[in-house]
Scaffold this motif. Structure first.
Motif, short mmCIF file in Angstrom:
data_model
loop_
_atom_site.label_atom_id
_atom_site.label_comp_id
_atom_site.label_asym_id
_atom_site.label_seq_id
_atom_site.Cartn_x
_atom_site.Cartn_y
_atom_site.Cartn_z
N PRO A 20 0.84 -1.20 0.00
CA PRO A 20 0.00 0.00 0.00
C PRO A 20 0.88 1.25 0.00
O PRO A 20 1.89 1.31 0.70
N PHE A 21 0.47 2.23 -0.81
CA PHE A 21 1.32 3.42 -0.94
C PHE A 21 0.48 4.68 -1.10
O PHE A 21 -0.69 4.63 -1.45
N HIS A 22 1.13 5.80 -0.85
CA HIS A 22 0.57 7.12 -1.11
C HIS A 22 1.67 7.95 -1.75
O HIS A 22 2.82 7.90 -1.31
N THR A 23 1.32 8.68 -2.78
CA THR A 23 2.29 9.44 -3.55
C THR A 23 2.19 10.93 -3.27
O THR A 23 1.09 11.47 -3.20
N ILE A 24 3.34 11.55 -3.13
CA ILE A 24 3.40 13.01 -3.11
C ILE A 24 3.66 13.39 -4.56
O ILE A 24 4.75 13.22 -5.08
N GLU A 25 2.62 13.88 -5.21
CA GLU A 25 2.62 14.08 -6.66
C GLU A 25 3.18 15.44 -7.04
O GLU A 25 2.64 16.47 -6.65
N TYR A 26 4.25 15.43 -7.83
CA TYR A 26 4.84 16.68 -8.28
C TYR A 26 4.95 16.75 -9.80
O TYR A 26 5.27 17.80 -10.35
N SER A 43 -2.83 9.85 -4.02
CA SER A 43 -1.78 10.86 -4.09
C SER A 43 -2.26 12.18 -3.49
O SER A 43 -3.45 12.42 -3.35
N THR A 44 -1.29 12.99 -3.17
CA THR A 44 -1.51 14.36 -2.74
C THR A 44 -0.56 15.23 -3.56
O THR A 44 0.64 14.94 -3.61
N LYS A 45 -1.10 16.25 -4.20
CA LYS A 45 -0.26 17.15 -4.98
C LYS A 45 0.59 17.99 -4.03
O LYS A 45 0.13 18.37 -2.95
N THR A 46 1.81 18.30 -4.47
CA THR A 46 2.72 19.04 -3.60
C THR A 46 2.16 20.39 -3.19
O THR A 46 2.39 20.84 -2.07
N ASP A 47 1.41 21.04 -4.09
CA ASP A 47 0.87 22.36 -3.74
C ASP A 47 -0.36 22.27 -2.84
O ASP A 47 -0.89 23.29 -2.40
N GLU A 48 -0.82 21.05 -2.55
CA GLU A 48 -1.94 20.83 -1.64
C GLU A 48 -1.53 20.03 -0.41
O GLU A 48 -2.36 19.52 0.32
N LEU A 49 -0.23 19.94 -0.20
CA LEU A 49 0.32 19.09 0.85
C LEU A 49 -0.08 19.60 2.24
O LEU A 49 0.12 20.75 2.59
N ASP A 50 -0.67 18.70 3.00
CA ASP A 50 -1.05 18.95 4.39
C ASP A 50 -0.58 17.72 5.16
O ASP A 50 -1.11 16.62 4.99
N VAL A 51 0.42 17.90 5.99
CA VAL A 51 1.04 16.77 6.68
C VAL A 51 0.02 15.98 7.49
O VAL A 51 0.05 14.74 7.48
N LYS A 52 -0.88 16.64 8.16
CA LYS A 52 -1.88 15.92 8.96
C LYS A 52 -2.76 15.04 8.08
O LYS A 52 -3.03 13.89 8.42
#
Length: 93
Positions: A20-26, A43-52
């Motif tokens: 299982p994975f999650h991507t920080i999408e850039y 995924s989470t886009k880098t410009d929408e990154l929220d650590v929580k």
């Protein structure tokens, strides 16, 4: 257990090992891979990154690890079948 990454080939490796994975999408190529293999939403886009939020996503993946591994297996198996069909069609022509 669970993988969080940013590079395309690390996502491919995680998927192929049913991790299982999650991507920080850039880069768009990351979303292209996720869409064509059925992993959209991983995924989470880098410009929408929220650590929580990412932390919560990872905890959710880990809490449902067996179901996520089964889902990964099915998606990767389907993607491999589609790739093989594409190659077979190319070789026929």
């Amino acid at each position: 257990d669970v993988f969080i990454g940013q590079r395309l080939h690390s996502m491919i490796f995680a998927a192929c090992t049913y991790t299982p994975f999650h991507t920080i999408e850039y880069e768009p190529k990351a979303s292209d891979f996720l869409l064509t293999t059925g992993f959209e939403g991983y995924s989470t886009k880098t410009d929408e990154l929220d650590v929580k939020k990412v932390f919560d996503i990872i905890n959710n993946l880990y809490s449902n690890i067996e179901q996520e591994q089964v889902k990964s297996f099915k998606l990767v198996r389907l993607a491999k079948k589609e790739q093989k069909n594409c190659v077979d069609n190319i070789l026929k022509n």
